[in-house]
Scaffold this motif. Structure first.
Motif, PDB file in Angstrom:
ATOM      1  N   VAL A  59       5.144  25.311 -15.339  1.00 51.12           N
ATOM      2  CA  VAL A  59       4.914  24.374 -16.432  1.00 51.12           C
ATOM      3  C   VAL A  59       4.311  23.108 -15.862  1.00 51.12           C
ATOM      4  O   VAL A  59       4.386  22.840 -14.659  1.00 51.12           O
ATOM      5  CB  VAL A  59       6.223  24.020 -17.187  1.00 51.12           C
ATOM      6  CG1 VAL A  59       6.818  25.247 -17.832  1.00 51.12           C
ATOM      7  CG2 VAL A  59       7.227  23.352 -16.256  1.00 51.12           C
ATOM      8  N   SER A  60       3.675  22.347 -16.718  1.00 54.34           N
ATOM      9  CA  SER A  60       3.231  21.016 -16.352  1.00 54.34           C
ATOM     10  C   SER A  60       3.933  20.032 -17.266  1.00 54.34           C
ATOM     11  O   SER A  60       4.492  20.415 -18.294  1.00 54.34           O
ATOM     12  CB  SER A  60       1.707  20.891 -16.484  1.00 54.34           C
ATOM     13  OG  SER A  60       1.293  21.193 -17.791  1.00 54.34           O
ATOM     14  N   ALA A  61       3.918  18.765 -16.893  1.00 53.32           N
ATOM     15  CA  ALA A  61       4.668  17.774 -17.654  1.00 53.32           C
ATOM     16  C   ALA A  61       3.858  16.509 -17.837  1.00 53.32           C
ATOM     17  O   ALA A  61       3.077  16.124 -16.964  1.00 53.32           O
ATOM     18  CB  ALA A  61       5.983  17.443 -16.958  1.00 53.32           C
ATOM     19  N   LEU A  62       4.044  15.886 -18.979  1.00 50.12           N
ATOM     20  CA  LEU A  62       3.511  14.557 -19.248  1.00 50.12           C
ATOM     21  C   LEU A  62       4.711  13.651 -19.442  1.00 50.12           C
ATOM     22  O   LEU A  62       5.505  13.848 -20.367  1.00 50.12           O
ATOM     23  CB  LEU A  62       2.630  14.565 -20.501  1.00 50.12           C
ATOM     24  CG  LEU A  62       2.153  13.199 -21.002  1.00 50.12           C
ATOM     25  CD1 LEU A  62       1.216  12.549 -19.991  1.00 50.12           C
ATOM     26  CD2 LEU A  62       1.458  13.335 -22.350  1.00 50.12           C
ATOM     27  N   VAL A  63       4.866  12.672 -18.584  1.00 49.52           N
ATOM     28  CA  VAL A  63       6.013  11.767 -18.628  1.00 49.52           C
ATOM     29  C   VAL A  63       5.551  10.415 -19.139  1.00 49.52           C
ATOM     30  O   VAL A  63       4.619   9.812 -18.598  1.00 49.52           O
ATOM     31  CB  VAL A  63       6.661  11.612 -17.238  1.00 49.52           C
ATOM     32  CG1 VAL A  63       7.894  10.717 -17.315  1.00 49.52           C
ATOM     33  CG2 VAL A  63       7.031  12.974 -16.661  1.00 49.52           C
ATOM     34  N   THR A  64       6.197   9.958 -20.213  1.00 50.67           N
ATOM     35  CA  THR A  64       5.859   8.659 -20.789  1.00 50.67           C
ATOM     36  C   THR A  64       7.120   7.832 -20.976  1.00 50.67           C
ATOM     37  O   THR A  64       8.238   8.344 -20.872  1.00 50.67           O
ATOM     38  CB  THR A  64       5.173   8.829 -22.168  1.00 50.67           C
ATOM     39  OG1 THR A  64       6.137   9.326 -23.108  1.00 50.67           O
ATOM     40  CG2 THR A  64       3.984   9.775 -22.095  1.00 50.67           C
ATOM     41  N   THR A  65       6.923   6.570 -21.251  1.00 48.81           N
ATOM     42  CA  THR A  65       8.062   5.758 -21.657  1.00 48.81           C
ATOM     43  C   THR A  65       8.590   6.312 -22.973  1.00 48.81           C
ATOM     44  O   THR A  65       7.856   6.892 -23.767  1.00 48.81           O
ATOM     45  CB  THR A  65       7.645   4.297 -21.852  1.00 48.81           C
ATOM     46  OG1 THR A  65       6.522   4.245 -22.756  1.00 48.81           O
ATOM     47  CG2 THR A  65       7.259   3.654 -20.530  1.00 48.81           C
ATOM     48  N   ASP A  66       9.874   6.141 -23.210  1.00 48.60           N
ATOM     49  CA  ASP A  66      10.517   6.691 -24.394  1.00 48.60           C
ATOM     50  C   ASP A  66      10.367   5.721 -25.566  1.00 48.60           C
ATOM     51  O   ASP A  66      10.954   4.649 -25.582  1.00 48.60           O
ATOM     52  CB  ASP A  66      12.002   6.950 -24.098  1.00 48.60           C
ATOM     53  CG  ASP A  66      12.677   7.719 -25.231  1.00 48.60           C
ATOM     54  OD1 ASP A  66      11.971   8.104 -26.181  1.00 48.60           O
ATOM     55  OD2 ASP A  66      13.894   7.928 -25.150  1.00 48.60           O
ATOM     56  N   ALA A  67       9.543   6.113 -26.543  1.00 47.54           N
ATOM     57  CA  ALA A  67       9.323   5.258 -27.708  1.00 47.54           C
ATOM     58  C   ALA A  67      10.411   5.424 -28.746  1.00 47.54           C
ATOM     59  O   ALA A  67      10.461   4.671 -29.723  1.00 47.54           O
ATOM     60  CB  ALA A  67       7.959   5.575 -28.335  1.00 47.54           C
ATOM     61  N   GLY A  68      11.296   6.401 -28.573  1.00 43.82           N
ATOM     62  CA  GLY A  68      12.345   6.655 -29.545  1.00 43.82           C
ATOM     63  C   GLY A  68      12.130   7.979 -30.252  1.00 43.82           C
ATOM     64  O   GLY A  68      11.211   8.733 -29.946  1.00 43.82           O
ATOM     65  N   THR A  69      12.984   8.272 -31.214  1.00 35.98           N
ATOM     66  CA  THR A  69      12.910   9.551 -31.926  1.00 35.98           C
ATOM     67  C   THR A  69      12.865   9.392 -33.442  1.00 35.98           C
ATOM     68  O   THR A  69      12.647  10.370 -34.151  1.00 35.98           O
ATOM     69  CB  THR A  69      14.120  10.434 -31.567  1.00 35.98           C
ATOM     70  OG1 THR A  69      15.329   9.750 -31.934  1.00 35.98           O
ATOM     71  CG2 THR A  69      14.153  10.766 -30.079  1.00 35.98           C
ATOM     72  N   SER A  70      13.052   8.194 -33.955  1.00 36.48           N
ATOM     73  CA  SER A  70      13.082   7.982 -35.401  1.00 36.48           C
ATOM     74  C   SER A  70      11.666   7.790 -35.930  1.00 36.48           C
ATOM     75  O   SER A  70      10.962   6.848 -35.552  1.00 36.48           O
ATOM     76  CB  SER A  70      13.932   6.748 -35.738  1.00 36.48           C
ATOM     77  OG  SER A  70      13.933   6.515 -37.137  1.00 36.48           O
ATOM     78  N   THR A  71      11.227   8.699 -36.795  1.00 34.44           N
ATOM     79  CA  THR A  71       9.877   8.643 -37.331  1.00 34.44           C
ATOM     80  C   THR A  71       9.841   7.915 -38.673  1.00 34.44           C
ATOM     81  O   THR A  71      10.884   7.624 -39.272  1.00 34.44           O
ATOM     82  CB  THR A  71       9.331  10.062 -37.524  1.00 34.44           C
ATOM     83  OG1 THR A  71      10.089  10.713 -38.567  1.00 34.44           O
ATOM     84  CG2 THR A  71       9.434  10.877 -36.237  1.00 34.44           C
ATOM     85  N   LEU A  72       8.633   7.654 -39.146  1.00 34.43           N
ATOM     86  CA  LEU A  72       8.499   7.081 -40.488  1.00 34.43           C
ATOM     87  C   LEU A  72       9.095   8.012 -41.531  1.00 34.43           C
ATOM     88  O   LEU A  72       9.706   7.567 -42.500  1.00 34.43           O
ATOM     89  CB  LEU A  72       7.025   6.828 -40.812  1.00 34.43           C
ATOM     90  CG  LEU A  72       6.349   5.613 -40.184  1.00 34.43           C
ATOM     91  CD1 LEU A  72       4.917   5.506 -40.679  1.00 34.43           C
ATOM     92  CD2 LEU A  72       7.112   4.331 -40.475  1.00 34.43           C
ATOM     93  N   GLY A  73       8.931   9.323 -41.312  1.00 32.99           N
ATOM     94  CA  GLY A  73       9.540  10.282 -42.226  1.00 32.99           C
ATOM     95  C   GLY A  73      11.050  10.166 -42.257  1.00 32.99           C
ATOM     96  O   GLY A  73      11.672  10.238 -43.325  1.00 32.99           O
ATOM     97  N   ASP A  74      11.658   9.977 -41.079  1.00 30.33           N
ATOM     98  CA  ASP A  74      13.116   9.783 -41.013  1.00 30.33           C
ATOM     99  C   ASP A  74      13.521   8.537 -41.793  1.00 30.33           C
ATOM    100  O   ASP A  74      14.526   8.536 -42.513  1.00 30.33           O
ATOM    101  CB  ASP A  74      13.567   9.641 -39.553  1.00 30.33           C
ATOM    102  CG  ASP A  74      13.400  10.928 -38.756  1.00 30.33           C
ATOM    103  OD1 ASP A  74      13.480  12.014 -39.357  1.00 30.33           O
ATOM    104  OD2 ASP A  74      13.179  10.831 -37.533  1.00 30.33           O
ATOM    105  N   ALA A  75      12.738   7.465 -41.631  1.00 27.64           N
ATOM    106  CA  ALA A  75      13.065   6.205 -42.314  1.00 27.64           C
ATOM    107  C   ALA A  75      12.985   6.358 -43.829  1.00 27.64           C
ATOM    108  O   ALA A  75      13.821   5.822 -44.563  1.00 27.64           O
ATOM    109  CB  ALA A  75      12.126   5.101 -41.836  1.00 27.64           C
TER     110      ALA A  75
END
Length: 304
Positions: free
Chosen positions: A93-109
């Motif tokens: 596998v390969s991976a893209l590692v980013t800073t964590d922006a969170g998990t709550s989307t506009l749809g969740d809101a």
């Protein structure tokens, strides 16, 4: 920290930092689902917190890193910052590692009652307008454009439905203008925007709105006219009523060809119905309703 795991060839090399951009990986293209899109990635956190892990099949491990870097450099839209990318040692596998922006989307809101639906649609329109000012990075493979999409759709869409698309395709062909092409996200909907910590809209430099939210998932990014992107958002968000079309087009705040927008709405609805409902049997009632609104000769027309 956020990690996007992707299938790819194994390697003994470690992850590349964001400054080391290589060529895209090889391998078969991933299977798309609803509207020709990839399944929404799963975001999960390991026990005890720490980095967030997102899994999805994708062989082109450098492509999204370069796209994110281009958006970051433009400074108009917030995206997760790339920390590193590349093959995972010892794994296929390969991976893209980013800073964590969170998990709550506009749809969740919206579903939680934390944000009215019109306010969420406004955020989408403002994000799209800002993203359309960003220049697509040179040399980075993008998703197929409208020509290839129509060819693929013709091979999978039932003939009795595809023939009803002909008037819209004529309008789309006539509306192609090189000078109007922009970098389109291609899949900007409520689940592809991560809510920022401060959800208030403020005014920034040159009177532009300062958008606190993060834009994610650039798998469908391509270069097309703005109406292509607006139509995909309207269809994906079930915003096909005349009032919704008018609201989103006005909130976008840039010139919109309403006849072309309606044609692209028809195309995006037929494409989504074909892949999701007809081929995969998913959400048939919802897609039937979208298809009816999009193909109706009088309902849903945008008038600005």
């Amino acid at each position: 920290m956020h990690c996007d795991w992707r299938n790819g060839p194994g390697s003994r090399e470690g992850l590349h930092g964001p400054g080391r951009v290589g060529s895209g990986g090889d391998g078969a293209r991933p299977q798309r689902t609803e509207n020709g899109r990839l399944p929404r990635p799963s975001r999960r956190r390991p026990p005890g917190g720490g980095q967030a892990v997102r899994g999805r099949r994708h062989p082109r491990r450098c492509r999204e890193a370069r796209l994110l870097a281009a958006v970051t450099a433009a400074g108009r839209v917030r995206v997760p910052t790339v920390i590193g990318y590349g093959p995972v040692p010892g794994l296929t596998v390969s991976a893209l590692v980013t800073t964590d922006a969170g998990t709550s989307t506009l749809g969740d809101a919206v579903r939680a009652g934390q944000m009215p639906r019109p306010a969420a649609l406004l955020r989408l329109a403002l994000l799209m307008a800002a993203f359309h000012t960003v220049k697509a990075p040179a040399g980075v493979p993008l998703a197929p454009g409208i020509g290839q999409q129509v060819s693929a759709l013709a091979a999978h869409c039932p003939k009795q439905v595809f023939v009803r698309l002909a008037p819209a395709l004529e309008v789309i062909a006539a509306g192609a203008r090189l000078e109007r092409l922009v970098w389109c996200h291609g899949d900007l909907h409520l689940e592809n925007v991560i809510c920022g910590g401060d959800r208030r809209l403020t005014v920034g430099e040159h009177g532009r709105p300062r958008l606190p939210d993060y834009l994610v998932d650039f798998e469908a990014a391509t270069v097309e006219v703005p109406e292509y992107d607006l139509a995909q958002t309207l269809v994906a968000c079930d915003a096909l009523e005349p009032s919704d079309r008018l609201f989103v087009a006005a909130a976008y705040g840039r010139p919109v060809d309403t006849r072309l927008l309606d044609a692209y709405v028809t195309f995006q609805a037929v494409r989504g119905w074909t892949y999701a409902a007809h081929r995969e049997g998913r959400d048939r009632d919802a897609w039937a309703a979208r298809l009816h609104l999009a193909l109706s000769p009088h309902s849903g027309r945008t008038a600005l």
